[in-house]
Scaffold this active site. Structure first.
Site, PDB file in Angstrom:
ATOM      1  N   PRO A 158     -13.993  26.995  20.822  1.00 21.08           N
ATOM      2  CA  PRO A 158     -15.394  27.352  21.999  1.00 21.08           C
ATOM      3  C   PRO A 158     -15.377  25.938  22.404  1.00 21.08           C
ATOM      4  CG  PRO A 158     -15.797  28.372  20.000  1.00 21.08           C
ATOM      5  CD  PRO A 158     -14.729  27.544  19.347  1.00 21.08           C
ATOM      6  N   ARG A 159     -15.676  25.904  23.823  1.00 25.26           N
ATOM      7  CA  ARG A 159     -15.888  24.632  24.629  1.00 25.26           C
ATOM      8  C   ARG A 159     -17.326  24.204  24.191  1.00 25.26           C
ATOM      9  NH1 ARG A 159     -15.130  28.289  29.569  1.00 25.26           N
ATOM     10  NH2 ARG A 159     -13.102  28.248  29.897  1.00 25.26           N
ATOM     11  N   GLY A 160     -17.545  22.986  23.897  1.00 22.49           N
ATOM     12  CA  GLY A 160     -18.487  22.159  23.252  1.00 22.49           C
ATOM     13  C   GLY A 160     -18.495  22.180  21.778  1.00 22.49           C
ATOM     14  N   CYS A 161     -17.745  22.748  21.344  1.00 25.55           N
ATOM     15  CA  CYS A 161     -17.456  22.421  19.670  1.00 25.55           C
ATOM     16  C   CYS A 161     -16.560  20.975  19.273  1.00 25.55           C
ATOM     17  CB  CYS A 161     -16.792  23.467  19.021  1.00 25.55           C
ATOM     18  SG  CYS A 161     -17.873  24.996  18.682  1.00 25.55           S
ATOM     19  N   ILE A 162     -17.235  20.266  18.484  1.00 29.42           N
ATOM     20  CA  ILE A 162     -16.359  19.025  18.442  1.00 29.42           C
ATOM     21  C   ILE A 162     -15.429  19.324  17.353  1.00 29.42           C
ATOM     22  CG2 ILE A 162     -16.953  16.768  17.159  1.00 29.42           C
ATOM     23  CD1 ILE A 162     -19.889  17.007  18.291  1.00 29.42           C
TER      24      ILE A 162
END
Length: 105
Positions: free
Chosen positions: A101-105
């Site tokens: 997911p976008r925003g996951c490091i």
């Protein structure tokens, strides 16, 4: 490009271990992916989150963040961390065969 074999099918993975092509994923693969991540058994709550992740990916093109997952999946953030230790959104996405997911490091 790395590959893995789940349910007797070889799939292409990203360098982070996420499916290159989410269409290659089947529900039969999820327990095997979960075991490699340290989850021995997928409960009904795990499946609720996994199916929710797949549905959100199908409609939005990305999986939800932990916060959105906790608000909309029917599973609280606290429960998410119990079900998917070490980053619920990222780990659930991996088991669900969708990109990180976008925003996951």
């Amino acid at each position: 490009m790395p590959t893995a074999s789940y349910s007797h099918k070889t799939v292409s993975l990203t360098d982070d271990g996420f499916f290159e092509d989410p269409a290659q994923w089947t529900e039969d693969m999820a327990p095997e992916i979960a075991k490699t991540a340290g989850i021995d058994e997928l409960t009904e709550q795990h499946w609720q989150v996994i199916r929710f992740m797949r549905a959100k990916y199908d409609t939005d093109g990305t999986g939800p963040s932990v916060r959105a997952l906790g608000k909309t999946s029917g599973v609280t953030v606290k429960e998410l961390y119990q079900l998917f230790p070490k980053g619920p959104a990222k780990l659930a996405a991996k088991i669900a065969g969708i990109p990180k997911p976008r925003g996951c490091i």
